[in-house]
Design a protein around this motif. Structure first.
Motif, PDB file in Angstrom:
ATOM      1  N   LYS A  30      31.917 -11.854  53.733  1.00 21.00           N
ATOM      2  CA  LYS A  30      30.611 -12.479  54.208  1.00 21.00           C
ATOM      3  C   LYS A  30      29.680 -11.359  53.653  1.00 21.00           C
ATOM      4  O   LYS A  30      28.423 -12.154  53.394  1.00 21.00           O
ATOM      5  CB  LYS A  30      30.560 -12.182  55.613  1.00 21.00           C
ATOM      6  N   SER A  31      29.662 -10.188  53.717  1.00 24.54           N
ATOM      7  CA  SER A  31      28.676  -9.595  53.035  1.00 24.54           C
ATOM      8  C   SER A  31      28.205  -9.774  51.516  1.00 24.54           C
ATOM      9  O   SER A  31      26.990  -9.672  51.469  1.00 24.54           O
ATOM     10  CB  SER A  31      29.124  -7.850  53.180  1.00 24.54           C
ATOM     11  N   ALA A  32      29.229  -9.766  50.933  1.00 30.07           N
ATOM     12  CA  ALA A  32      28.875 -10.132  49.429  1.00 30.07           C
ATOM     13  C   ALA A  32      28.081 -11.509  49.416  1.00 30.07           C
ATOM     14  O   ALA A  32      27.437 -11.508  48.374  1.00 30.07           O
ATOM     15  CB  ALA A  32      30.383 -10.175  48.608  1.00 30.07           C
ATOM     16  N   ILE A  33      28.646 -12.337  50.130  1.00 31.48           N
ATOM     17  CA  ILE A  33      27.907 -13.679  49.900  1.00 31.48           C
ATOM     18  C   ILE A  33      26.448 -13.590  50.578  1.00 31.48           C
ATOM     19  O   ILE A  33      25.608 -14.027  49.884  1.00 31.48           O
ATOM     20  CB  ILE A  33      28.733 -14.836  50.966  1.00 31.48           C
ATOM     21  N   LEU A  34      26.036 -12.861  51.472  1.00 34.10           N
ATOM     22  CA  LEU A  34      24.714 -12.850  51.888  1.00 34.10           C
ATOM     23  C   LEU A  34      23.930 -12.027  50.911  1.00 34.10           C
ATOM     24  O   LEU A  34      22.859 -12.354  50.629  1.00 34.10           O
ATOM     25  CB  LEU A  34      24.918 -12.103  53.316  1.00 34.10           C
ATOM     26  N   LEU A  35      24.676 -10.885  50.194  1.00 36.02           N
ATOM     27  CA  LEU A  35      24.057 -10.274  49.210  1.00 36.02           C
ATOM     28  C   LEU A  35      23.613 -11.016  48.040  1.00 36.02           C
ATOM     29  O   LEU A  35      22.443 -10.959  47.308  1.00 36.02           O
ATOM     30  CB  LEU A  35      24.682  -8.904  48.778  1.00 36.02           C
ATOM     31  N   ALA A  36      24.702 -11.959  47.752  1.00 33.69           N
ATOM     32  CA  ALA A  36      24.320 -12.856  46.758  1.00 33.69           C
ATOM     33  C   ALA A  36      23.232 -13.999  46.761  1.00 33.69           C
ATOM     34  O   ALA A  36      22.512 -14.209  45.895  1.00 33.69           O
ATOM     35  CB  ALA A  36      25.590 -13.492  46.369  1.00 33.69           C
ATOM     36  N   GLU A  39      19.773 -12.092  46.299  1.00 31.79           N
ATOM     37  CA  GLU A  39      19.231 -11.636  45.298  1.00 31.79           C
ATOM     38  C   GLU A  39      17.994 -12.451  44.757  1.00 31.79           C
ATOM     39  O   GLU A  39      17.926 -13.336  45.084  1.00 31.79           O
ATOM     40  CB  GLU A  39      20.406 -11.744  44.368  1.00 31.79           C
ATOM     41  N   LYS A  40      17.420 -11.769  43.921  1.00 32.60           N
ATOM     42  CA  LYS A  40      16.155 -12.302  43.280  1.00 32.60           C
ATOM     43  C   LYS A  40      16.623 -13.396  42.392  1.00 32.60           C
ATOM     44  O   LYS A  40      17.438 -13.472  41.501  1.00 32.60           O
ATOM     45  CB  LYS A  40      15.501 -11.021  42.405  1.00 32.60           C
ATOM     46  N   GLY A  41      15.971 -14.589  42.622  1.00 35.31           N
ATOM     47  CA  GLY A  41      16.234 -15.881  41.928  1.00 35.31           C
ATOM     48  C   GLY A  41      17.270 -16.476  42.470  1.00 35.31           C
ATOM     49  O   GLY A  41      17.562 -17.552  41.921  1.00 35.31           O
ATOM     50  N   ALA A  42      18.066 -16.179  43.278  1.00 36.47           N
ATOM     51  CA  ALA A  42      19.260 -16.790  44.095  1.00 36.47           C
ATOM     52  C   ALA A  42      18.584 -18.063  44.799  1.00 36.47           C
ATOM     53  O   ALA A  42      17.735 -17.974  45.581  1.00 36.47           O
ATOM     54  CB  ALA A  42      20.194 -15.948  44.925  1.00 36.47           C
ATOM     55  N   SER A  43      19.670 -18.885  44.965  1.00 37.49           N
ATOM     56  CA  SER A  43      19.221 -20.159  45.714  1.00 37.49           C
ATOM     57  C   SER A  43      19.960 -20.000  47.222  1.00 37.49           C
ATOM     58  O   SER A  43      20.718 -18.934  47.282  1.00 37.49           O
ATOM     59  CB  SER A  43      19.729 -21.296  45.340  1.00 37.49           C
ATOM     60  N   GLU A  44      19.564 -20.745  48.106  1.00 33.96           N
ATOM     61  CA  GLU A  44      20.094 -20.604  49.589  1.00 33.96           C
ATOM     62  C   GLU A  44      21.468 -21.090  49.514  1.00 33.96           C
ATOM     63  O   GLU A  44      22.434 -20.332  50.253  1.00 33.96           O
ATOM     64  CB  GLU A  44      19.360 -21.368  50.634  1.00 33.96           C
ATOM     65  N   ILE A  45      21.966 -22.222  48.724  1.00 30.13           N
ATOM     66  CA  ILE A  45      23.164 -22.356  48.683  1.00 30.13           C
ATOM     67  C   ILE A  45      23.843 -21.909  47.373  1.00 30.13           C
ATOM     68  O   ILE A  45      23.470 -22.181  46.502  1.00 30.13           O
ATOM     69  CB  ILE A  45      23.529 -23.786  48.850  1.00 30.13           C
TER      70      ILE A  45
END
Length: 152
Positions: A30-36, A39-45
């Motif tokens: 869960k933590s890794a998903i939230l970090l991803a 991240e700058k430029g990442a989308s919500e999904i």
């Protein structure tokens, strides 16, 4: 149901059953998903491909830690890492057998039109995209090299 929702539900189950190792593994996912996602430029999904990459990275980290703990005779810590690896493996695609890998690599060789070992880069790039998450890149690389050598 998205991976994140599955993880949230499983965290609740692990908390109810007081399964510490499972809970720790699920929380790290869960933590890794939230970090991803932040991240700058990442989308919500996150795409399924990105989720698999995250899971592979976590699995690889656990495997490296496990190897280190075994090497240093830290059995209790090695067992924790192994238990977490098993939980992470539940979410990864089923790995390919060597026979399946050989069939897929043959298809890719034909598709790309590879004729010599110098075509390794083209083949590896295509194979990495097509087989993401289903085979270790080191094994894939070795199989491609072996099959390109046999073409000569």
């Amino acid at each position: 149901m998205s991976l994140e929702n599955q993880i949230n539900d499983m965290i609740k189950e692990a908390m109810r059953s007081k399964d510490k190792d499972r809970l720790n593994a699920l929380r790290s996912i869960k933590s890794a998903i939230l970090l991803a996602k932040t991240e700058k430029g990442a989308s919500e999904i996150l795409s399924e491909e990105m989720e698999i990459k995250i899971l592979q990275k976590l699995h690889k980290q656990r495997k490296e830690s496990y190897d280190q703990f075994v090497q240093n005779n830290r059995v209790e810590l090695a067992e924790e890492e192994l238990a977490q690896m098993k939980v992470i493996e539940e979410f990864l695609p089923k790995p390919m057998s060597m026979e399946e890998l050989e069939v897929e690599v043959k298809k890719i060789l034909l598709e790309v039109g590879a004729t010599s070992p110098s075509d390794f880069g083209k083949v590896m790039g295509t194979a990495t995209k097509k087989l993401a998450g289903r085979v270790d890149s080191k094994i894939l690389s070795e199989k491609i090299k072996e099959m390109l050598q046999s073409i000569q």
